[in-house]
Design a protein around this motif. Structure first.
Motif, PDB file in Angstrom:
ATOM      1  N   SER A   1      13.308  91.381 -20.036  1.00 53.91           N
ATOM      2  CA  SER A   1      13.499  91.853 -21.407  1.00 53.91           C
ATOM      3  C   SER A   1      12.248  92.507 -21.980  1.00 53.91           C
ATOM      4  O   SER A   1      12.317  93.168 -23.013  1.00 53.91           O
ATOM      5  N   TRP A   2      11.088  92.327 -21.340  1.00 51.74           N
ATOM      6  CA  TRP A   2       9.929  93.165 -21.658  1.00 51.74           C
ATOM      7  C   TRP A   2      10.141  94.490 -20.936  1.00 51.74           C
ATOM      8  O   TRP A   2      10.402  94.508 -19.710  1.00 51.74           O
ATOM      9  N   PRO A   3      10.074  95.613 -21.632  1.00 50.26           N
ATOM     10  CA  PRO A   3      10.389  96.904 -20.999  1.00 50.26           C
ATOM     11  C   PRO A   3       9.609  97.174 -19.718  1.00 50.26           C
ATOM     12  O   PRO A   3      10.163  97.706 -18.748  1.00 50.26           O
ATOM     13  N   GLU A   4       8.306  96.803 -19.689  1.00 48.55           N
ATOM     14  CA  GLU A   4       7.497  97.081 -18.508  1.00 48.55           C
ATOM     15  C   GLU A   4       7.996  96.305 -17.289  1.00 48.55           C
ATOM     16  O   GLU A   4       7.979  96.817 -16.167  1.00 48.55           O
ATOM     17  N   VAL A   5       8.412  95.069 -17.512  1.00 46.70           N
ATOM     18  CA  VAL A   5       8.923  94.263 -16.402  1.00 46.70           C
ATOM     19  C   VAL A   5      10.318  94.747 -16.008  1.00 46.70           C
ATOM     20  O   VAL A   5      10.628  94.895 -14.820  1.00 46.70           O
ATOM     21  N   GLY A   6      11.150  95.012 -17.000  1.00 46.38           N
ATOM     22  CA  GLY A   6      12.505  95.456 -16.716  1.00 46.38           C
ATOM     23  C   GLY A   6      12.546  96.737 -15.917  1.00 46.38           C
ATOM     24  O   GLY A   6      13.250  96.833 -14.900  1.00 46.38           O
ATOM     25  N   HIS A   7      11.768  97.734 -16.326  1.00 46.63           N
ATOM     26  CA  HIS A   7      11.761  98.999 -15.587  1.00 46.63           C
ATOM     27  C   HIS A   7      11.032  98.855 -14.257  1.00 46.63           C
ATOM     28  O   HIS A   7      11.393  99.513 -13.279  1.00 46.63           O
ATOM     29  N   GLY A   8      10.028  97.976 -14.214  1.00 48.05           N
ATOM     30  CA  GLY A   8       9.349  97.752 -12.942  1.00 48.05           C
ATOM     31  C   GLY A   8      10.285  97.233 -11.881  1.00 48.05           C
ATOM     32  O   GLY A   8      10.204  97.619 -10.707  1.00 48.05           O
TER      33      GLY A   8
ATOM     34  N   GLN B   1      20.229  91.083 -27.416  1.00 42.90           N
ATOM     35  CA  GLN B   1      19.702  92.255 -26.727  1.00 42.90           C
ATOM     36  C   GLN B   1      20.589  92.672 -25.561  1.00 42.90           C
ATOM     37  O   GLN B   1      20.744  93.855 -25.273  1.00 42.90           O
ATOM     38  N   LEU B   2      21.172  91.673 -24.898  1.00 41.83           N
ATOM     39  CA  LEU B   2      22.008  91.961 -23.733  1.00 41.83           C
ATOM     40  C   LEU B   2      23.450  92.267 -24.132  1.00 41.83           C
ATOM     41  O   LEU B   2      24.222  92.801 -23.332  1.00 41.83           O
ATOM     42  N   GLY B   3      23.816  91.937 -25.367  1.00 43.39           N
ATOM     43  CA  GLY B   3      25.177  92.197 -25.837  1.00 43.39           C
ATOM     44  C   GLY B   3      26.185  91.163 -25.387  1.00 43.39           C
ATOM     45  O   GLY B   3      27.375  91.462 -25.247  1.00 43.39           O
ATOM     46  N   LEU B   4      25.725  89.910 -25.182  1.00 36.17           N
ATOM     47  CA  LEU B   4      26.623  88.831 -24.767  1.00 36.17           C
ATOM     48  C   LEU B   4      27.173  88.114 -25.998  1.00 36.17           C
ATOM     49  O   LEU B   4      26.429  87.785 -26.920  1.00 36.17           O
ATOM     50  N   GLU B   5      28.466  87.858 -25.984  1.00 38.47           N
ATOM     51  CA  GLU B   5      29.080  87.110 -27.086  1.00 38.47           C
ATOM     52  C   GLU B   5      28.911  85.613 -26.849  1.00 38.47           C
ATOM     53  O   GLU B   5      28.907  85.140 -25.709  1.00 38.47           O
ATOM     54  N   TRP B   6      28.772  84.863 -27.942  1.00 44.19           N
ATOM     55  CA  TRP B   6      28.558  83.412 -27.841  1.00 44.19           C
ATOM     56  C   TRP B   6      29.061  82.771 -29.127  1.00 44.19           C
ATOM     57  O   TRP B   6      28.475  82.950 -30.185  1.00 44.19           O
ATOM     58  N   SER B   7      30.152  82.013 -29.018  1.00 42.00           N
ATOM     59  CA  SER B   7      30.771  81.397 -30.186  1.00 42.00           C
ATOM     60  C   SER B   7      30.358  79.935 -30.312  1.00 42.00           C
ATOM     61  O   SER B   7      29.727  79.366 -29.421  1.00 42.00           O
ATOM     62  N   GLU B   8      30.737  79.326 -31.426  1.00 44.80           N
ATOM     63  CA  GLU B   8      30.481  77.892 -31.612  1.00 44.80           C
ATOM     64  C   GLU B   8      31.225  77.078 -30.555  1.00 44.80           C
ATOM     65  O   GLU B   8      30.725  76.055 -30.079  1.00 44.80           O
ATOM     66  N   ASP B   9      32.426  77.509 -30.191  1.00 45.58           N
ATOM     67  CA  ASP B   9      33.166  76.814 -29.121  1.00 45.58           C
ATOM     68  C   ASP B   9      32.413  76.912 -27.805  1.00 45.58           C
ATOM     69  O   ASP B   9      32.351  75.936 -27.043  1.00 45.58           O
ATOM     70  N   ASP B  10      31.853  78.082 -27.517  1.00 42.96           N
ATOM     71  CA  ASP B  10      31.047  78.239 -26.293  1.00 42.96           C
ATOM     72  C   ASP B  10      29.855  77.289 -26.317  1.00 42.96           C
ATOM     73  O   ASP B  10      29.543  76.651 -25.302  1.00 42.96           O
ATOM     74  N   ARG B  11      29.169  77.224 -27.463  1.00 45.10           N
ATOM     75  CA  ARG B  11      28.008  76.343 -27.564  1.00 45.10           C
ATOM     76  C   ARG B  11      28.390  74.894 -27.305  1.00 45.10           C
ATOM     77  O   ARG B  11      27.702  74.185 -26.566  1.00 45.10           O
TER      78      ARG B  11
ATOM     79  N   ILE C   1      15.633  95.489 -24.623  1.00 45.64           N
ATOM     80  CA  ILE C   1      16.389  95.830 -23.422  1.00 45.64           C
ATOM     81  C   ILE C   1      17.126  97.145 -23.665  1.00 45.64           C
ATOM     82  O   ILE C   1      18.003  97.226 -24.528  1.00 45.64           O
ATOM     83  N   ASP C   2      16.749  98.186 -22.917  1.00 46.53           N
ATOM     84  CA  ASP C   2      17.410  99.482 -23.081  1.00 46.53           C
ATOM     85  C   ASP C   2      18.612  99.591 -22.149  1.00 46.53           C
ATOM     86  O   ASP C   2      18.946  98.653 -21.419  1.00 46.53           O
ATOM     87  N   ASP C   3      19.278 100.751 -22.170  1.00 47.65           N
ATOM     88  CA  ASP C   3      20.515 100.908 -21.403  1.00 47.65           C
ATOM     89  C   ASP C   3      20.279 100.773 -19.899  1.00 47.65           C
ATOM     90  O   ASP C   3      21.120 100.212 -19.182  1.00 47.65           O
ATOM     91  N   THR C   4      19.137 101.279 -19.402  1.00 48.87           N
ATOM     92  CA  THR C   4      18.855 101.205 -17.969  1.00 48.87           C
ATOM     93  C   THR C   4      18.739  99.765 -17.509  1.00 48.87           C
ATOM     94  O   THR C   4      19.382  99.349 -16.534  1.00 48.87           O
ATOM     95  N   VAL C   5      17.926  98.992 -18.220  1.00 47.43           N
ATOM     96  CA  VAL C   5      17.724  97.588 -17.833  1.00 47.43           C
ATOM     97  C   VAL C   5      18.973  96.772 -18.120  1.00 47.43           C
ATOM     98  O   VAL C   5      19.342  95.885 -17.347  1.00 47.43           O
ATOM     99  N   ARG C   6      19.677  97.081 -19.205  1.00 51.11           N
ATOM    100  CA  ARG C   6      20.909  96.357 -19.520  1.00 51.11           C
ATOM    101  C   ARG C   6      21.949  96.567 -18.422  1.00 51.11           C
ATOM    102  O   ARG C   6      22.652  95.630 -18.023  1.00 51.11           O
ATOM    103  N   GLY C   7      22.046  97.792 -17.903  1.00 52.81           N
ATOM    104  CA  GLY C   7      22.972  98.043 -16.808  1.00 52.81           C
ATOM    105  C   GLY C   7      22.612  97.268 -15.566  1.00 52.81           C
ATOM    106  O   GLY C   7      23.485  96.718 -14.877  1.00 52.81           O
TER     107      GLY C   7
END
Length: 300
Positions: free
Chosen positions: A58-65, A246-256, A202-208
């Motif tokens: 999630s740090w851009p330098e690590v993600g792109h690396g 940042q990753l776009g993951l859904e998380w509800s109270e039921d999930d928790r 997290i940009d689109d490249t790393v998110r993908g």
């Protein structure tokens, strides 16, 4: 490249643990004995592995690396089982290894890291030898171990948490992180962590890349069918709100609630599993490493 956190002595973090850490619902740890990171090598800890990769990248330098790496032999997408072995071996040797074993593994990892650097096409500048990037990765690894240890064994007392933390610096110093870079106390680490999390993006490249990882795109479809939904659920559960968003993951109270109930049950079962069984994978990896060193074989 990221700013040295040691230069931020007067800075106050804008983020809090409510945004950057998961909630631990298990009761306080039984007993008053010391806690060390070597206690956290349960095989259950691997359940948070994908979430930890998300945090690291999630740090851009690590993600792109990682996403742009030209070191094919260490590619998670092309060689998932080999990459899993080398990663878990690193954790085992960092925690259980001798100074000589850590030195040997450092040299092997350095050989791969020499090729991981940005070029003219990279949107961010990175170099795998940069110590601040390695400190961030080591901090993520510590977070993963502390979270899973407390989920399985209960919340640590402040004294236990301090002892656990002090025993963890080899997660970074096994590579280029120096002892004086590792925050001195558990409170100092919290401050570092929340300041460092301000760099999460997290940009689109790393998110993908991470979406393919969580979706198990690198393994055969039968394994994907059996484990895909579970891995996505565990990954979201082991991620703090900042990283999930940042990753776009859904998380509800039921999930928790389902996640917390799962680990209350796993923690109960874990009490009856002998320690040598829970720690067996790490011991096996250490024996494999020692055998490779004796025979002069490649370590990574």
């Amino acid at each position: 490249m990221p700013t040295n956190y040691l230069d931020l002595a007067g800075a106050e973090p804008r983020l809090t643990n409510e945004r950057t850490r998961i909630r631990i619902a298990t009761a306080r740890r039984r007993g008053r004995g010391p806690a060390r990171i070597s206690d956290a090598l349960d095989f259950w800890s691997f359940a948070g592995g994908a979430a930890n990769v998300v945090m690291q990248l999630s740090w851009p330098e690590v993600g792109h690396g990682v996403a742009e790496s030209k070191v094919e032999s260490g590619s998670l997408v092309k060689h998932p089982w080999k990459r899993a072995r080398t990663t878990f071996t690193y954790l085992s040797v960092a925690i259980l290894g001798t100074d000589d074993e850590r030195r040997a593994y450092r040299e092997a990892v350095n050989g791969a890291h020499r090729h991981v650097r940005s070029d003219e096409n990279s949107p961010v500048t990175y170099n795998a030898f940069h110590r601040e990037l390695q400190l961030w990765v080591a901090a993520c690894l510590f977070i993963g171990f502390e979270d899973t240890h407390q989920l399985l064994h209960g919340k640590m007392t402040p004294a236990q948490a301090e002892e656990f933390y002090r025993s963890s610096s080899t997660l970074g110093t096994t590579l280029q992180v120096t002892e004086d870079m590792w925050p001195a106390t558990r409170a100092d680490f919290d401050r570092y962590w929340n300041i460092a999390c301000e760099r999460v993006a997290i940009d689109d490249t790393v998110r993908g890349y991470l979406t393919d990882l969580i979706g198990l795109r690198m393994v055969s479809w039968p394994l994907r069918l059996v484990f895909g939904a579970l891995l996505k659920f565990l990954t979201a559960g082991f991620l703090a709100p900042l990283f999930r968003e940042q990753l776009g993951l859904e998380w509800s109270e039921d999930d928790r609630r389902r996640f917390e109930h799962l680990f209350i049950f796993v923690a109960f079962v874990n009490r009856f599993v002998p320690r040598f069984v829970r720690h067996l994978p790490s011991r096996v990896l250490m024996r494999d490493l020692q055998r490779r060193i004796r025979r002069g074989r490649r370590l990574v």
